[in-house]
Design an enzyme around this catalytic site. Structure first.
Site, PDB file in Angstrom:
ATOM      1  N   GLU A 442       0.789  -1.135   0.049  1.00 10.59           N
ATOM      2  CA  GLU A 442      -0.015  -0.077   0.008  1.00 10.59           C
ATOM      3  C   GLU A 442       0.925   1.281  -0.095  1.00 10.59           C
ATOM      4  O   GLU A 442       0.426   2.326   0.439  1.00 10.59           O
ATOM      5  CB  GLU A 442      -0.950   0.117   1.315  1.00 10.59           C
ATOM      6  CG  GLU A 442      -2.205  -0.526   0.966  1.00 10.59           C
ATOM      7  CD  GLU A 442      -2.730  -0.541  -0.205  1.00 10.59           C
ATOM      8  OE1 GLU A 442      -2.922   0.506  -0.871  1.00 10.59           O
ATOM      9  OE2 GLU A 442      -3.236  -1.694  -0.972  1.00 10.59           O
TER      10      GLU A 442
HETATM   11  C1  LIG Z   1       3.000  -9.414  -0.168  1.00 14.38           C
HETATM   12  C2  LIG Z   1       2.755  -8.416  -1.036  1.00 14.38           C
HETATM   13  C3  LIG Z   1       1.364  -8.110  -1.382  1.00 14.38           C
HETATM   14  C4  LIG Z   1       1.059  -6.837  -2.393  1.00 14.38           C
HETATM   15  N1  LIG Z   1      -0.175  -6.551  -2.528  1.00 14.38           N
HETATM   16  C5  LIG Z   1      -0.271  -5.778  -3.670  1.00 14.38           C
HETATM   17  C6  LIG Z   1      -1.726  -5.638  -4.463  1.00 14.38           C
HETATM   18  O1  LIG Z   1      -2.574  -6.214  -4.192  1.00 14.38           O
HETATM   19  N2  LIG Z   1      -1.696  -4.947  -5.428  1.00 14.38           N
HETATM   20  C7  LIG Z   1      -0.725  -4.129  -5.909  1.00 14.38           C
HETATM   21  O2  LIG Z   1      -0.808  -3.374  -6.966  1.00 14.38           O
HETATM   22  N3  LIG Z   1       0.709  -4.049  -5.274  1.00 14.38           N
HETATM   23  C8  LIG Z   1       0.547  -5.081  -4.323  1.00 14.38           C
HETATM   24  N4  LIG Z   1       1.897  -5.042  -3.754  1.00 14.38           N
HETATM   25  C9  LIG Z   1       3.134  -4.452  -4.055  1.00 14.38           C
HETATM   26  C10 LIG Z   1       3.448  -3.403  -3.130  1.00 14.38           C
HETATM   27  O3  LIG Z   1       2.398  -2.137  -3.014  1.00 14.38           O
HETATM   28  C11 LIG Z   1       4.789  -2.696  -3.576  1.00 14.38           C
HETATM   29  O4  LIG Z   1       5.943  -3.620  -3.224  1.00 14.38           O
HETATM   30  C12 LIG Z   1       5.227  -1.555  -3.042  1.00 14.38           C
HETATM   31  O5  LIG Z   1       4.420  -0.420  -3.247  1.00 14.38           O
HETATM   32  C13 LIG Z   1       6.695  -1.156  -3.276  1.00 14.38           C
HETATM   33  O6  LIG Z   1       7.001  -1.146  -4.376  1.00 14.38           O
HETATM   34  P1  LIG Z   1       8.353  -1.915  -5.216  1.00 14.38           P
HETATM   35  O7  LIG Z   1       8.544  -3.506  -4.377  1.00 14.38           O
HETATM   36  O8  LIG Z   1       8.261  -1.998  -6.559  1.00 14.38           O
HETATM   37  O9  LIG Z   1       9.469  -1.073  -4.395  1.00 14.38           O
HETATM   38  P2  LIG Z   1      10.180   0.047  -4.916  1.00 14.38           P
HETATM   39  O10 LIG Z   1       9.288   1.316  -5.623  1.00 14.38           O
HETATM   40  O11 LIG Z   1      11.287  -0.388  -6.006  1.00 14.38           O
HETATM   41  O12 LIG Z   1      10.997   0.715  -3.764  1.00 14.38           O
HETATM   42  C14 LIG Z   1      12.337   0.099  -3.356  1.00 14.38           C
HETATM   43  C15 LIG Z   1      12.648   1.041  -2.068  1.00 14.38           C
HETATM   44  O13 LIG Z   1      12.881   2.423  -2.443  1.00 14.38           O
HETATM   45  C16 LIG Z   1      12.105   3.415  -1.821  1.00 14.38           C
HETATM   46  N5  LIG Z   1      11.774   4.354  -2.735  1.00 14.38           N
HETATM   47  C17 LIG Z   1      11.204   4.305  -4.200  1.00 14.38           C
HETATM   48  N6  LIG Z   1      10.884   5.426  -4.689  1.00 14.38           N
HETATM   49  C18 LIG Z   1      11.142   6.397  -3.651  1.00 14.38           C
HETATM   50  C19 LIG Z   1      11.234   7.972  -3.685  1.00 14.38           C
HETATM   51  N7  LIG Z   1      10.587   8.450  -4.593  1.00 14.38           N
HETATM   52  N8  LIG Z   1      11.406   8.522  -2.463  1.00 14.38           N
HETATM   53  C20 LIG Z   1      12.055   7.819  -1.478  1.00 14.38           C
HETATM   54  N9  LIG Z   1      12.137   6.575  -1.539  1.00 14.38           N
HETATM   55  C21 LIG Z   1      11.821   5.814  -2.679  1.00 14.38           C
HETATM   56  C22 LIG Z   1      10.829   2.587  -1.196  1.00 14.38           C
HETATM   57  O14 LIG Z   1      10.304   3.414  -0.151  1.00 14.38           O
HETATM   58  C23 LIG Z   1      11.650   1.414  -0.872  1.00 14.38           C
HETATM   59  O15 LIG Z   1      12.031   1.414   0.389  1.00 14.38           O
HETATM   60  C24 LIG Z   1       2.178  -6.155  -2.568  1.00 14.38           C
HETATM   61  C25 LIG Z   1       3.474  -6.440  -2.285  1.00 14.38           C
HETATM   62  C26 LIG Z   1       3.671  -7.511  -1.439  1.00 14.38           C
HETATM   63  C27 LIG Z   1       5.195  -7.999  -1.093  1.00 14.38           C
END
Ligand SMILES: Cc1cc2nc3c(=O)[nH]c(=O)nc-3n(C[C@H](O)[C@H](O)[C@H](O)COP(=O)(O)OP(=O)(O)OC[C@H]3O[C@@H](n4cnc5c(N)ncnc54)[C@H](O)[C@@H]3O)c2cc1C
Length: 590
Positions: A442
């Site tokens: 989220e």
């Molecule tokens: C068990 C699970 C269930 C999930 N369920 C859903 C779902 O139902 N639907 C859905 O669409 N997604 C879902 N997700 C996805 C989840 O919402 C994302 O994993 C999350 O939003 C982070 O995206 P990412 O993993 O690509 O990390 P990234 O976006 O690659 O981020 C990696 C790190 O960099 C930081 N970061 C990135 N951009 C910035 C910035 N601009 N400024 C500062 N820091 C930054 C982040 O805070 C994080 O610490 C789920 C994930 C998991 C693991």
């Protein structure tokens, strides 16, 4: 004894005694005829039975078995299907849903208590319907009447579930770069192609249909977040009369193997020219999706509180039973070989920290619920606007602060068990694993913090912040208000720091990102101080009626104000140290 007991006494205290919710419901025309104190209590009691006796018993077995994937189909752990069927018979999915489409139309203040019970009982199970409730909200707010009539009734019933399809392998936080495409078709529908990952409940065997809300880009869409549209894409196509037709071109490619919430299926979803229908306006999909995301953010925050409550309940029981060493002040249980560990100051520190943060969180979630109800149901436009402003300001705090401190609480609970907290038997290690995800999905808590400080505080020059701190000041100005000195000091610090950051941000572009997480925590501690003072005020007035309950409230408020609130001093100091030290290393030097 069930493994999880819904904290009904405290929920009633918050709803009825601290916020006087029934008085609010009585003055809101949309709620006046449908809910009062007795109805709310009856719903809470029934919810407690369902969560404690039907859902909590599947928590451990669900974790051990996990969701399974075979030949493109997901199956949930043994017992989930039967429990889900019983669960939806009670109408729980539509508890706060729109009554025009079969929802029960109950206030959010009540629904947040139910959500906490669900997550406390079984986070994985809770997620299967949490996504449905959010999807319904987005459809209700943005879809055409045809789509609403077709989809909302079976979704509120729980016969169909919802999913939220945003994330792609290369696009998580930055949704502006998604690649899923939507091609217009002659009949007004769209052909959706692309692959989404990490989709909670993307497939399962609990419901007849799954309604995916999918973010995709139209062929002529502008680049970035302003070129995203929202589509409803059902797993099984829906005929005009609402009956189910053929399978849509949607499939689950696999599920993830993960740290916690193992019974919740986290799916790779492939859309291969699937039929979809536009929700809201073209290229305005992200804003429409935010209706669902904001709902889910509060809900996921509440996962932090629910898990912390479950952890607290078993930690207290264990600390009363487990005997080790003597109390520093001399034997308390001389008939035993050692004293129960609850006599030790450090064990008390852990238990009280858990209690203070969990009950503070419950009050804060109820306050946000109250503002959501006012924003939705008030017949006074100004009151609606004010409430909406507070909801926007407080949602990122609720999501991130509840879950950061929720993990801290679960780790405290695990620590109370010593080595027994690290092994499976007592359930503490599962709670730590299950709550951890709530800091990540989220929108990570880092992103929530940026949203709070950048968008909600600095972008509107602190107007929303002043609206909130104004409420705290009004409370503290009352004659005899408990902890008024500490509240004035805390609020002044928050306001001064916000002004300082406003100045810093004007010239130093990294300052907001450097300060945001600590700022959100500081904000959270100040908000909880206000809520603890409010709870203490009520408890002082009623102490004579029930010393056990109200006396504990007053003592916990004291602990919070004197032992936890001072954390804001070190947070402030870190923030004021600025961003420069974060950039002392080149990327290679890490
Ligand atoms: C068990 C699970 C269930 C999930 N369920 C859903 C779902 O139902 N639907 C859905 O669409 N997604 C879902 N997700 C996805 C989840 O919402 C994302 O994993 C999350 O939003 C982070 O995206 P990412 O993993 O690509 O990390 P990234 O976006 O690659 O981020 C990696 C790190 O960099 C930081 N970061 C990135 N951009 C910035 C910035 N601009 N400024 C500062 N820091 C930054 C982040 O805070 C994080 O610490 C789920 C994930 C998991 C693991």
């Amino acid at each position: 004894m069930p493994e999880f007991n819904a904290p009904l006494r405290d929920m009633r205290f918050v709803l009825h005694e601290v916020f006087d919710a029934p008085a609010l419901w009585a003055r809101l025309p949309a709620l006046a005829d449908s809910v009062d104190a007795a109805t709310a209590d009856a719903i809470l009691e029934e919810a407690a039975k369902v969560t404690s006796y039907l859902i909590a018993p599947l928590n451990r077995s669900g974790d051990e078995e996990g969701a399974q994937w075979a030949d493109g189909q997901v199956s949930t752990p043994i017992g989930f299907k039967q429990a889900y069927a019983t669960y939806i018979e009670g109408g729980w999915v539509g508890l706060s849903g729109n009554a025009d489409f079969g929802g029960m139309g109950m206030p959010k203040m009540l629904a947040v208590q139910f959500e906490e019970m669900l997550y406390g009982a079984n986070s994985s199970f809770a997620l299967y319907s949490a996504l449905s409730s959010g999807a319904c909200l987005a459809l209700d707010a943005h879809a055409s009447d045809t789509l609403k009539n077709l989809y909302l009734p079976p979704m509120y019933e729980g016969r169909w579930a919802g999913s939220m399809c945003l994330t792609e392998a290369h696009a998580g936080t930055d949704l502006g770069i998604i690649r899923t495409r939507a091609e217009p078709q002659a009949d007004g529908s769209f052909s959706i192609s692309g692959s989404k990952i990490f989709i909670t409940g993307g497939d399962q065997d609990l419901t007849e249909n799954i309604v995916h809300l999918v973010l995709a880009k139209l062929p002529d869409a502008p680049a970035g977040p302003k070129g995203i549209s929202l589509f409803v894409v059902p797993k099984v196509l829906v005929n005009v009369d609402g009956s189910l037709g053929q399978a849509n071109a949607v499939s689950c490619g696999s599920i993830e193997h993960k740290m916690g919430i193992k019974a919740s299926a986290t799916c790779v979803m492939n859309f291969d020219g699937a039929n979809g229908w536009l929700v809201g306006e073209a290229n305005k999909g992200l804003a429409a999706m935010f209706t669902m995301m904001n709902y889910e953010r509060l809900s996921i925050g509440i996962q932090g509180i629910g898990c912390a409550e479950a952890s607290y309940q078993s930690a207290v029981a264990y600390a009363r039973e487990r005997v080790q060493s003597r109390a520093p002040t001399g034997a308390i249980a001389p008939d035993k070989v050692a004293d129960p560990i609850i006599v030790h100051p450090d064990v008390r520190r852990m238990l009280l920290s858990m209690k203070a943060m969990t009950e503070g969180g419950r009050a804060f979630a109820s306050y946000v619920g109250q503002q959501l109800d006012l924003a939705k149901f008030s017949d006074d436009a100004k009151e609606r606007d004010n409430a909406q402003t507070l909801v926007a300001l407080l949602t990122p705090v609720a999501k991130a602060f509840f879950t950061d401190t929720g993990l801290e609480s679960c780790i405290n609970g695990q620590q109370v068990f010593g080595g027994h907290g690290y092994i499976r038997e007592w359930g503490q290690e599962q709670l730590v694993r299950d709550v951890r995800i709530a800091q990540i999905y989220e929108g990570t808590n880092g992103i929530q913090a940026l949203d709070l400080l950048g968008r909600k505080v600095l972008a509107d020059k602190g107007i929303a912040l002043r609206q909130f701190t104004g409420e705290i000041r009004r409370f503290a100005h009352q004659p005899g208000a408990p902890y008024s000195t500490q509240l004035f000091d805390a609020v002044q610090r928050l306001e001064d720091l916000s002004d300082w950051l406003q100045d810093q941000a004007a010239t130093h572009r990294n300052e907001v990102g450097a300060a945001s997480v600590e700022y959100l925590h500081l904000f959270g501690y100040v908000a909880y101080a206000w809520l603890w003072a409010r709870m203490a005020q009520v408890a002082q007035q009623k102490r004579g009626e029930d010393e056990g309950f109200y006396g504990a409230k007053i003592a916990t408020a004291d602990f919070y104000i004197h032992r936890l609130l001072p954390r804001i001093l070190s947070l402030e100091q870190s923030i004021r140290a600025g961003s420069a030290s974060l950039f002392g290393l080149s990327a290679e030097q890490f």
